[in-house]
Design a protein around this motif. Structure first.
Motif, PDB file in Angstrom:
ATOM      1  N   GLY A  56       1.015  -1.457  -0.001  1.00 29.09           N
ATOM      2  CA  GLY A  56      -0.023   0.092  -0.004  1.00 29.09           C
ATOM      3  C   GLY A  56       0.787   1.313  -0.074  1.00 29.09           C
ATOM      4  O   GLY A  56       0.512   2.261  -0.774  1.00 29.09           O
ATOM      5  N   HIS A  72      -1.293   6.417   5.435  1.00 26.61           N
ATOM      6  CA  HIS A  72      -1.113   6.109   4.026  1.00 26.61           C
ATOM      7  C   HIS A  72       0.122   5.295   3.737  1.00 26.61           C
ATOM      8  O   HIS A  72       0.459   4.898   2.648  1.00 26.61           O
ATOM      9  CB  HIS A  72      -1.114   7.079   3.153  1.00 26.61           C
ATOM     10  N   GLU A 118      -8.678   8.148   2.895  1.00 23.80           N
ATOM     11  CA  GLU A 118      -9.461   6.816   2.894  1.00 23.80           C
ATOM     12  C   GLU A 118     -10.729   7.071   3.398  1.00 23.80           C
ATOM     13  O   GLU A 118     -11.266   7.811   4.117  1.00 23.80           O
ATOM     14  CB  GLU A 118      -8.658   6.035   4.461  1.00 23.80           C
ATOM     15  N   ASP A 138      -7.724   6.426  -0.810  1.00 27.21           N
ATOM     16  CA  ASP A 138      -6.803   5.200  -0.204  1.00 27.21           C
ATOM     17  C   ASP A 138      -7.728   3.987  -0.057  1.00 27.21           C
ATOM     18  O   ASP A 138      -8.210   4.043   1.215  1.00 27.21           O
ATOM     19  CB  ASP A 138      -5.860   5.869   0.680  1.00 27.21           C
ATOM     20  N   VAL A 184      -7.512  -0.281   3.217  1.00 27.33           N
ATOM     21  CA  VAL A 184      -8.157  -0.813   4.005  1.00 27.33           C
ATOM     22  C   VAL A 184      -9.564  -1.252   3.592  1.00 27.33           C
ATOM     23  O   VAL A 184     -10.164  -2.275   3.800  1.00 27.33           O
ATOM     24  CB  VAL A 184      -8.192  -0.039   5.252  1.00 27.33           C
ATOM     25  N   LYS A 243      -3.841  -4.929   0.574  1.00 25.90           N
ATOM     26  CA  LYS A 243      -4.389  -5.694   1.651  1.00 25.90           C
ATOM     27  C   LYS A 243      -5.336  -6.821   0.976  1.00 25.90           C
ATOM     28  O   LYS A 243      -4.622  -7.923   0.582  1.00 25.90           O
ATOM     29  CB  LYS A 243      -5.006  -5.019   2.496  1.00 25.90           C
TER      30      LYS A 243
HETATM   31  C1  LIG Z   1      -5.106   3.178   4.676  1.00 29.27           C
HETATM   32  C2  LIG Z   1      -3.798   2.457   4.472  1.00 29.27           C
HETATM   33  N1  LIG Z   1      -3.114   2.858   3.253  1.00 29.27           N
HETATM   34  C3  LIG Z   1      -1.777   2.507   3.136  1.00 29.27           C
HETATM   35  C4  LIG Z   1      -1.210   1.552   3.958  1.00 29.27           C
HETATM   36  C5  LIG Z   1       0.256   1.255   3.860  1.00 29.27           C
HETATM   37  O1  LIG Z   1       0.023  -0.319   3.143  1.00 29.27           O
HETATM   38  P1  LIG Z   1       1.454  -1.115   3.454  1.00 29.27           P
HETATM   39  O2  LIG Z   1       1.478  -1.536   5.057  1.00 29.27           O
HETATM   40  O3  LIG Z   1       1.172  -2.260   2.554  1.00 29.27           O
HETATM   41  O4  LIG Z   1       2.599  -0.460   2.814  1.00 29.27           O
HETATM   42  C6  LIG Z   1      -2.133   1.104   5.112  1.00 29.27           C
HETATM   43  C7  LIG Z   1      -1.499   0.103   6.004  1.00 29.27           C
HETATM   44  O5  LIG Z   1      -2.002  -0.127   6.936  1.00 29.27           O
HETATM   45  C8  LIG Z   1      -3.386   1.751   5.243  1.00 29.27           C
HETATM   46  O6  LIG Z   1      -3.949   1.311   6.419  1.00 29.27           O
END
Ligand SMILES: Cc1ncc(COP(=O)(O)O)c(C=O)c1O
Length: 465
Positions: free
Chosen positions: A126, A160, A233, A266, A269, A295
């Protein structure tokens, strides 16, 4: 001496816990405490349960890190991964090369996107998806002859990712401290947490209107022609499973439209059913220019993320690529055949089991049990949507005052929950619920029964103190 702290007495030096302490850095962990406390090693999982090395079983009420959408252990996905590794193992997407699973995955994602999207970029996490989107927002404005549009606005308490750009987007001071971040030009507007942030007598709609006004004021102060993009998000995850207040995205999107600011949703989640629709963007009527997802994209069984971009962004990328001779961006593992095949198979499973319908079927029970927690003396607020929800732990329901940090109430509650066989996500004074989306009504009851027992024992402990 540090050696005394880093070698716990209860384990031999060749034991896994001792080797862990001696060799491994854990993310988001108190490194000092880890030296004495050691790891809780997870050994296996099945369905919604995860089992540690001592054989203790837990309901995983947070699906790991909001991601194990199909639960733990999966024969079908394992087989797909095995076949890809056996047949090719690795190849890439650079310089016109391609791979069938990546092609099919991109095409399937475009087919199920919440708004018309044009192309897909693949990465491993992410964080990388958001990082890529930051670069594309800058690239876009360059192509549009406005290279001065560099600033990016996200929200306080948003999350993020952890890479330099994605953590700069994140509104988390604890993740910026002593890293000299965020990068310049990454700005944060209000945390849209109605329960905690509203003024006396302010309705949700009024709160949303005030926040949109503040966003507009920030844009005007900075200069609209310096702002590239806004990030959000649909439901804030690591901010504490915080739902957008009524009218929020409507008001915010009107402001973004007025100043022609790109909108990045984003969905890392929320994507793939979590909110009771395939996308959080559908649940909240978002019209993003780019969508980051990860995810549940692969049921968390393989590290992969997808960034969807609309035609407006793609046309700008095309022009830049024509001008420069190439789209000069890429990752070795973008479109990795094993990860892409696992993601593609995950999407097939979602279709077969109708994941959205499944979530909608059990969501009423989940939301009913979640809302009932608000009757508990320690809970000030409890809200959710689909299969995601958050509760806020308070010392005084009327004033919304929280316990002093020294009382370690969330930590005690976390320990009590684990003793009762349930793992949840504790974020400050909030507890987030996002169980695997295959959870049944009976399992939802068991999850909340166990958490309620933990709340009761924590309340009893506080009374006795
Ligand atoms: C909304 C959101 N964006 C991005 C990320 C980052 O993802 P990653 O941990 O796979 O890099 C997360 C991780 O929890 C997240 O909750």
């Amino acid at each position: 001496m540090t050696t005394a702290r880093t070698t716990p007495m209860m384990h031999g030096s060749n034991s896994l816990p001792a080797m862990d302490i001696a060799s491994l850095i854990h993310p988001q962990t108190d490194l000092s405490a880890h030296g004495t406390r050691g790891p809780n090693i997870m050994a296996r999982g099945h369905g919604i349960e995860i089992v540690d090395a001592q054989g203790k079983s837990y309901i995983e009420g947070a699906a790991g890190l909001w991601c194990a959408s199909l639960g733990f252990g999966n024969e079908r996905l394992a087989r797909v991964a095995y076949e890809q590794m056996r047949d090719i193992g690795y190849y890439h997407l650079y310089r016109h090369t391609s791979l069938a699973p990546a092609i099919e995955l991109a095409s399937r994602l475009l087919a199920i996107a919440p708004v018309p999207m044009s192309k897909v970029l693949l990465q491993c996490s992410g964080s990388e998806a958001n990082d890529t989107a930051v670069k594309l927002a800058w690239y876009y404005w360059h192509a549009m002859g406005q290279p001065q549009r560099r600033k990016i606005i996200a929200r306080t308490a948003s999350y993020h990712g952890s890479t330099v750009a994605s953590v700069s987007l994140s509104g988390k001071p604890d993740m910026h401290a002593d890293f000299a971040l965020p990068l310049p030009g990454f700005l944060h507007t209000d945390f849209p947490h109605y329960y905690r942030e509203h003024r006396d007598g302010e309705s949700e709609e009024e709160f949303s209107a005030r926040l949109a006004k503040n966003l507009e004021a920030l844009i005007l102060t900075e200069g609209p022609d310096t702002v590239a993009a806004f990030w959000a998000e649909p439901v804030m995850g690591a901010g504490g499973a915080v739902l957008p207040p009524a009218g929020y995205f409507e008001a915010v999107q009107a402001v973004l439209g007025k100043y022609d600011i790109l909108f990045v949703a984003d969905e890392v989640v929320c994507g793939f059913g979590r909110t009771g629709a395939m996308w959080g963007s559908t649940t909240y009527s978002l019209k993003p220019d780019m969508i980051s997802s990860a995810k549940a994209l692969s049921a968390a069984m393989a590290p992969i993320s997808a960034l969807l971009v609309n035609e407006r962004i793609y046309q700008a990328m095309l022009r830049e690529s024509e001008k420069l001779g190439s789209f000069a961006h890429g990752y070795t593992y973008a479109g990795h055949p094993m990860a892409a095949a696992v993601a593609l198979e995950t999407l097939k499973i979602y279709e077969e089991i109708d994941i959205v319908r499944k979530v909608r079927q059990v969501a009423p029970r989940f939301l009913e049990r979640l809302a009932a927690l608000a009757d508990h003396p320690l809970v000030g607020d409890a809200r959710g949507v689909g299969l995601i929800g958050g509760v806020e732990i308070v010392a005084d329901k009327r004033t919304r005052a929280v316990f002093p940090a020294s009382a370690r109430v969330p930590a005690c509650l976390d320990e009590a929950a684990r003793r009762n066989g349930v793992i949840l996500r504790f974020i400050g004074n909030r507890v987030a619920f996002s169980p695997p989306m295959i959870i049944t009504e009976a399992e939802i009851d068991e999850l909340f029964d166990r958490f309620t027992a933990a709340l009761d024992s924590t309340a009893a402990m506080l009374k006795a103190a």
